[in-house]
Design a protein around this motif. Structure first.
Motif, mmCIF file in Angstrom:
data_model
loop_
_atom_site.group_PDB
_atom_site.id
_atom_site.type_symbol
_atom_site.label_atom_id
_atom_site.label_comp_id
_atom_site.label_asym_id
_atom_site.label_seq_id
_atom_site.Cartn_x
_atom_site.Cartn_y
_atom_site.Cartn_z
ATOM 1 N N PHE A 121 0.839 -1.190 0.016
ATOM 2 C CA PHE A 121 -0.037 -0.019 0.018
ATOM 3 C C PHE A 121 0.894 1.364 0.081
ATOM 4 O O PHE A 121 0.217 2.370 -0.013
ATOM 5 N N GLU A 122 2.131 1.034 0.184
ATOM 6 C CA GLU A 122 3.217 2.451 0.271
ATOM 7 C C GLU A 122 3.266 3.042 -1.090
ATOM 8 O O GLU A 122 3.100 2.419 -2.369
ATOM 9 N N ASP A 123 3.601 4.312 -1.142
ATOM 10 C CA ASP A 123 3.724 5.027 -2.503
ATOM 11 C C ASP A 123 4.962 4.592 -3.284
ATOM 12 O O ASP A 123 6.060 4.355 -2.308
ATOM 13 N N LYS A 124 5.201 4.697 -4.551
ATOM 14 C CA LYS A 124 6.489 4.456 -5.019
ATOM 15 C C LYS A 124 7.471 5.288 -4.581
ATOM 16 O O LYS A 124 8.629 5.061 -4.437
ATOM 17 N N LYS B 165 8.913 4.493 -1.222
ATOM 18 C CA LYS B 165 9.790 3.311 -1.077
ATOM 19 C C LYS B 165 11.409 3.642 -1.428
ATOM 20 O O LYS B 165 11.898 2.967 -0.901
ATOM 21 N N LYS B 166 11.389 4.586 -2.501
ATOM 22 C CA LYS B 166 12.742 4.865 -3.244
ATOM 23 C C LYS B 166 13.244 5.713 -2.132
ATOM 24 O O LYS B 166 14.623 5.430 -1.992
ATOM 25 N N THR C 266 18.249 4.081 3.698
ATOM 26 C CA THR C 266 18.704 2.525 4.088
ATOM 27 C C THR C 266 19.948 2.592 3.680
ATOM 28 O O THR C 266 21.239 2.235 4.233
ATOM 29 N N LYS C 267 20.305 2.677 2.353
ATOM 30 C CA LYS C 267 21.379 2.648 1.905
ATOM 31 C C LYS C 267 22.513 3.531 2.111
ATOM 32 O O LYS C 267 23.649 3.230 2.457
ATOM 33 N N GLU C 268 22.046 4.917 2.646
ATOM 34 C CA GLU C 268 22.964 5.874 3.050
ATOM 35 C C GLU C 268 23.435 5.429 4.493
ATOM 36 O O GLU C 268 24.540 5.673 4.838
#
Length: 504
Positions: free
Chosen positions: A462-465, A468-469, A475-477
């Motif tokens: 249900f999350e927006d795209k 998510k990005k 998380t990557k940073e």
């Protein structure tokens, strides 16, 4: 006078040896003094021949057969009742040959010898699985006690159609051997004995289990003093002026029995119908529980649904206003609720009252029939791991339709029927505009409906795209910063220099 024969001369035995009979001592002969003083007696010192040893191993069995053969006249399969004669026919002789073989007759002789039964009479009922014979035992006061002897067929019984009752049954894990019919029949008889003992101890009307020996089960007799067995529910003779009231009462009584079987005995009959229920004096008796399974059997709920369908169809043919199969199913497996009379009857009457309030006069019967067919085709999971469409069911629960799930009893009430802070109103009632009691709240609180609105749906789907990005980038940073902290100082300086050159 002393013997002049040389000690080295060959000795002829004074007794004659014959196969399967041993030494014949009928002819009296003089025993040599050398053998008599040695304590040998009338037998030679040499060992018997191997043939005699093999034949004499059956002496104990022969003695037992000869000792029990005196009871052979007490097995009279031609007499059904004590005051009624019955003609022999080919079917009776075939049944006797198929069931009462030599092993079965020996078991019956032993039971007669021990006083468990005194006589075995004719067949009460015959079936593809077993035959039930009438029997009698004499009490201490010389009165006659009627009993029933159930003999399972060992030669013609096929367990191909019993696979679904055996697979998953923990009582068959250690000894199930489908290649050995006698072993399987023994386990099948033991299973019925244990089920009967559990049902009888729970106070449910059924035959009392008395004795079990291999594939022969002795039970209490359900019948009158003359030896006539109670009729099956299918053959019950109910007066026309009492038919409607009696059938309705029997239906309610049967629903209570099914709930007690499930909740108290932890069993599902798995073959409940008008053929496996006896009737006498407005009371039902449960019989034939050899295929009954535990409530945690992989297919127990499926068997329960089949029992509900079979009994419901029969009572509907008798003109009884039956409940929907789904309502009966939920009533039986519900963990909360009474299991004793008269509270059981009151609970069933409440189900009728709730149905009358929700159903319409024009579409009540048609809608119930449709609901029954839909319920009979539904897949019923035994555990939450067997739920194959979790997202769809979770969406139904989110819309306040959790009570419509067929496995709602596997879920907590807080999940199926979400409650508000006062614990009385569910979310679906709030969505439909149900009002709360405003005596304990101010006008401002009653005008503020934001606290009753549902929040955004949870879950990744249900999350927006864009969200998510952003979450992935963050998380990557974060992982990159953790790696930098663990780097040695010289590698950090080199990384900073490389990063600054790229920016230029």
């Amino acid at each position: 006078m002393e013997s002049t024969t040389s000690p080295a001369a060959p000795h002829e035995p004074p007794h004659t040896f014959t196969n399967n009979n041993g030494y014949d001592a009928s002819v009296e002969q003089e025993i040599p003094r050398t053998l008599a003083t040695a304590g040998v007696g009338s037998f030679p010192a040499s060992s018997p021949e191997p043939a005699a040893a093999g034949a004499n191993t059956f002496n104990s069995i022969d003695d037992q057969i000869s000792a029990l053969s005196k009871h052979a006249s007490k097995i009279r399969l031609d007499d059904v009742k004590g005051d009624q004669a019955r003609d022999k026919d080919k079917a009776d002789r075939a049944t006797s040959e198929q069931v009462l073989d030599q092993r079965t007759r020996m078991i019956l002789y032993q039971m007669i010898n021990r006083g468990i039964v005194s006589e075995v009479h004719g067949a009460i009922s015959t079936g593809k699985e077993a035959n039930v014979y009438g029997a009698a035992a004499h009490a201490d006061d010389f009165s006659q006690i009627h009993r029933a002897v159930k003999v399972y067929k060992t030669a013609i019984l096929s367990f191909k159609d019993r696979e679904r009752y055996i697979t998953g049954e923990h009582r068959f894990k250690a000894g199930a051997d489908k290649g050995n019919n006698r072993k399987m029949v023994k386990l099948w008889a033991e299973k019925e004995f244990r089920n009967l003992r559990r049902i009888h101890s729970a106070g449910i009307a059924c035959p009392e289990p008395i004795q079990l020996k291999l594939h022969v089960l002795v039970m209490g007799f359900l019948g009158d003093q003359r030896g006539w067995a109670y009729p099956r529910l299918r053959d019950a003779n109910i007066p026309a002026d009492e038919a409607e009231e009696t059938w309705n009462a029997l239906y309610i009584q049967l629903l209570g029995i099914m709930r007690r079987l499930y909740q108290v005995c932890k069993l599902v009959h798995a073959d409940l119908s008008e053929y496996n229920i006896l009737y006498h004096d407005k009371r039902l008796y449960i019989i034939d529980v050899s295929q009954s399974v535990e409530h945690d059997h992989p297919r127990s709920l499926e068997f329960l649904r089949m029992d509900i369908k079979n009994t419901g169809d029969f009572f509907r043919r008798q003109g009884v206003d039956t409940l929907a199969d789904r309502a009966v199913f939920d009533f039986i497996i519900a963990p909360e609720g009474p299991v004793e009379e008269p509270s059981l009857r009151e609970s069933i009457e409440q189900l009728y009252a709730a149905r009358a309030e929700s159903a319409t006069d024009s579409k009540g019967a048609a809608e119930q029939e449709v609901d029954n067919e839909v319920f009979r085709q539904q897949y019923i999971p035994q555990t939450l791991e067997q739920v194959y469409d979790i997202e769809k069911d979770a969406e139904r629960i989110g819309h306040g339709e959790g009570d419509k799930l067929v496995y709602r009893n596997l879920l907590a009430d807080q999940v199926v029927l979400p409650k508000t802070l006062d614990g009385q109103v569910s979310e679906d009632q709030l969505d439909e505009g149900a009002t709360l009691d405003s005596e304990a709240t101010s006008d401002e609180e009653s005008d503020d409906e934001s606290k009753f609105s549902k929040g955004p749906p949870r879950g990744k789907r249900f999350e927006d795209k864009e969200e998510k990005k952003q979450r992935k980038q963050a998380t990557k940073e974060a992982k990159s910063e953790k790696r930098k902290e663990k780097m040695p100082k010289h590698l950090k300086k080199r990384l900073v220099a490389t990063t600054s050159r790229k920016k230029k």
